[in-house]
Design an enzyme around this catalytic site. Structure first.
Site, PDB file in Angstrom:
ATOM      1  N   HIS A  91       1.606   5.194  -2.218  1.00 32.47           N
ATOM      2  CA  HIS A  91       1.167   6.175  -3.221  1.00 32.47           C
ATOM      3  C   HIS A  91       2.421   6.747  -3.873  1.00 32.47           C
ATOM      4  CE1 HIS A  91      -3.024   6.166  -1.808  1.00 32.47           C
ATOM      5  NE2 HIS A  91      -2.484   5.945  -0.621  1.00 32.47           N
ATOM      6  N   LEU A  92       2.612   6.437  -5.153  1.00 27.61           N
ATOM      7  CA  LEU A  92       3.805   6.940  -5.857  1.00 27.61           C
ATOM      8  C   LEU A  92       3.516   8.258  -6.584  1.00 27.61           C
ATOM      9  CD1 LEU A  92       5.275   3.582  -7.261  1.00 27.61           C
ATOM     10  CD2 LEU A  92       5.930   4.824  -5.189  1.00 27.61           C
ATOM     11  N   ARG A  93       2.241   8.657  -6.650  1.00 32.51           N
ATOM     12  CA  ARG A  93       1.812   9.988  -7.121  1.00 32.51           C
ATOM     13  C   ARG A  93       1.961  10.230  -8.622  1.00 32.51           C
ATOM     14  NH1 ARG A  93      -1.313  10.541  -2.886  1.00 32.51           N
ATOM     15  NH2 ARG A  93      -0.363  11.389  -1.016  1.00 32.51           N
TER      16      ARG A  93
ATOM     17  N   GLY B 152      -2.185  12.065   5.542  1.00 28.19           N
ATOM     18  CA  GLY B 152      -1.192  11.084   5.105  1.00 28.19           C
ATOM     19  C   GLY B 152       0.229  11.510   5.390  1.00 28.19           C
TER      20      GLY B 152
ATOM     21  N   ASP C 246      -8.801   3.312  -3.590  1.00 29.10           N
ATOM     22  CA  ASP C 246      -8.190   3.897  -2.390  1.00 29.10           C
ATOM     23  C   ASP C 246      -8.175   5.424  -2.407  1.00 29.10           C
ATOM     24  OD1 ASP C 246      -6.962   3.622   0.166  1.00 29.10           O
ATOM     25  OD2 ASP C 246      -5.131   4.362  -0.748  1.00 29.10           O
TER      26      ASP C 246
ATOM     27  N   HIS D 159       0.836  -1.210   0.000  1.00 33.57           N
ATOM     28  CA  HIS D 159       0.000   0.000   0.000  1.00 33.57           C
ATOM     29  C   HIS D 159       0.869   1.258   0.000  1.00 33.57           C
ATOM     30  CE1 HIS D 159      -4.060   1.860   1.315  1.00 33.57           C
ATOM     31  NE2 HIS D 159      -3.290   2.796   0.812  1.00 33.57           N
TER      32      HIS D 159
ATOM     33  N   ASP E 114       1.176   2.841   3.713  1.00 31.14           N
ATOM     34  CA  ASP E 114       0.292   3.885   3.159  1.00 31.14           C
ATOM     35  C   ASP E 114       1.124   5.134   2.882  1.00 31.14           C
ATOM     36  OD1 ASP E 114      -1.886   5.236   2.176  1.00 31.14           O
ATOM     37  OD2 ASP E 114      -3.002   5.288   4.061  1.00 31.14           O
TER      38      ASP E 114
ATOM     39  N   ASN F 165      -4.974   6.344  -7.130  1.00 31.74           N
ATOM     40  CA  ASN F 165      -5.498   7.724  -7.081  1.00 31.74           C
ATOM     41  C   ASN F 165      -4.489   8.724  -7.630  1.00 31.74           C
ATOM     42  OD1 ASN F 165      -3.929   7.154  -4.808  1.00 31.74           O
ATOM     43  ND2 ASN F 165      -5.030   8.593  -3.502  1.00 31.74           N
TER      44      ASN F 165
HETATM   45 ZN   LIG Z   1      -6.749   4.611   1.886  1.00 31.37          ZN
END
Ligand SMILES: [Zn+2]
Length: 428
Positions: free
Chosen positions: A66-68, A328, A156, A64, A309, A98
């Site tokens: 986020h590499l953006r 986050g 997500d 989990h 995350d 996302n």
């Molecule tokens: Zn989430």
């Protein structure tokens, strides 16, 4: 952590204790790698890694992050995010959809694959969106996305709120043997909340977020899982009641799994007391009873794995104050040390257990079968210096994000190296 990478045709890792939870193995041995494969012996010209007193284990996995990229490259890119992953000891991460555009079509998945291959820091498996543009209305083309390398499906950042859409998603997941990862949050319940609704939010006067927003969605989803048989994974589980529901679902034999974030294992909502935006996350930090339940959930295998995350943001976004800042924190480079703080320094578990939560646990959830540590297998390894004391310092981070509440924390245990075939990444 600063990262140095190099390619070597022959490597000798000397003196490490090999811990492979999937194989039930724990013993000291030298490991040779020739042409990217584990070998019986290395030539005398081999590059030597001295690992005396360290643990050598299968490559760590974070399912989990986020590499953006694409779309939010000022926060992080695939190159910087995977460098942060390697610096944190990970050889594989699953990245959330996302982005802009959303990972809801094969072309965008191909971009993620191409960029991560170019960067060559860490393996990347894209998690595709459940619904088109993550809007919660129309399902994506699961078959085409699986064909394009999706490792799972999730919206997500949002949960799929509509019952009929989620039921259809479960049916489609069952048809394709795909994994659904749910960000469990009914925004109709959580709306306006910026931290856990409880004593601390009332004391400091910040709007509380009702934990029922998480628990109600898990309750609905477990019912849909029972009805359809689709594989279901709870993202970033955070309340004692939610963990209890997953425990019951597992006891019933349902295909339900769960993950917990490192920060939910070491911080309570008391950390939000001085309204530092780096303590704002979704789900929010919870009271100690929930933290204890998260730890107990790992110990009795209700929770399958630890994730970060990893959610990088720009400094000016987090400077907007607790109410306005995006939720986050970055997590890849502190994950192992924080897991050790939560589970080993408390006397609850040992290193093999922590390694299991970062290897065999997530691999089983994702249906991955990484190569065993034996001659002929491709090298996919992490070396952890379990006695290394270090202080979290923003200046040495590989991620673009500096948004973490752990600056200045002294942690014990740190990855020193990852090996992916010929590619060696040394974490300094
Ligand atoms: Zn989430």
């Amino acid at each position: 952590m600063a990262l140095e990478t190099a390619r070597h045709n022959a490597v000798l890792i000397r003196g490490a204790r090999i811990v492979d939870p999937a194989a039930g193995r724990s013993e000291s041995a030298d490991v040779a790698i020739v042409d990217g494969l584990i070998a019986r012996a290395a030539p005398t010209s081999a590059y030597v890694i001295e690992a005396d007193g360290m643990i050598l284990c299968p490559g760590l996995v974070d399912m989990h992050v986020h590499l953006r990229e694409p779309g939010h490259e000022t926060k992080e890119t695939i190159a910087t995010g995977t460098a942060a992953a390697a610096a944190g000891g990970f050889t594989f991460v699953a990245c959330m959809p996302n982005t802009t555009p959303v990972l809801d079509n094969p072309d965008t998945l191909k971009l993620v694959h191409d960029r991560s291959r170019e960067a060559d820091r860490c393996g990347v498996g894209p998690v595709a969106a459940i619904t088109v543009n993550r809007e919660g209305r129309e399902l994506t083309d699961f078959a085409a996305l699986l064909e394009a390398g999706a490792v799972a499906f999730s919206d997500d950042g949002s949960g799929v709120e509509d019952d009929e859409v989620m039921r259809a998603a479960f049916q489609r997941a069952k048809t394709h043997d795909a994994l659904l990862i749910q960000h469990c949050e009914y925004k109709s319940i959580s709306a306006g909340g910026v931290m856990h609704l409880g004593d601390v939010s009332r004391r400091i006067g910040l709007p509380g977020l009702d934990p029922r927003s998480e628990e109600a969605m898990i309750e609905r989803d477990i019912a849909l899982c029972r009805e359809t048989g689709g594989r279901y994974h709870v993202a970033h589980i955070s309340t004692a009641k939610a963990i209890h529901m997953v425990r019951e679902a597992k006891a019933e034999g349902l295909p339900v799994t769960a993950e917990v974030c490192t920060h939910h294992l070491v911080l309570t909502d008391e950390a939000c007391g001085d309204a530092d935006p780096n303590t704002k996350m979704h789900p929010p930090l919870r009271p100690m009873g929930d933290v204890d339940a998260c730890r107990a959930g790992l110990l009795d295998a209700t929770i399958d794995c630890i994730v970060t995350d990893h959610a990088p943001h720009r400094a000016e976004e987090k400077a907007a104050g607790f109410l306005a800042a995006p939720p986050g924190i970055v997590g890849l480079e502190t994950a192992v040390g924080l897991a050790a703080r939560a589970m080993i320094e408390t006397g609850l578990a040992d290193w093999p257990a922590v390694i299991r939560w970062f290897t065999a646990g997530p691999n089983r959830v994702l249906g991955r079968t990484p190569p065993p540590i034996e001659p002929g297998s491709p090298a996919d390894l992490t070396i952890i210096d379990t006695s290394r004391r270090w202080t979290v310092t923003p200046g040495t981070m590989s991620s673009k994000g500096r948004n973490t509440p752990f600056i200045g924390w002294e942690l014990i245990g740190r990855p020193s190296c990852t090996v992916r075939r010929h590619q060696i990444a040394l974490c300094r």
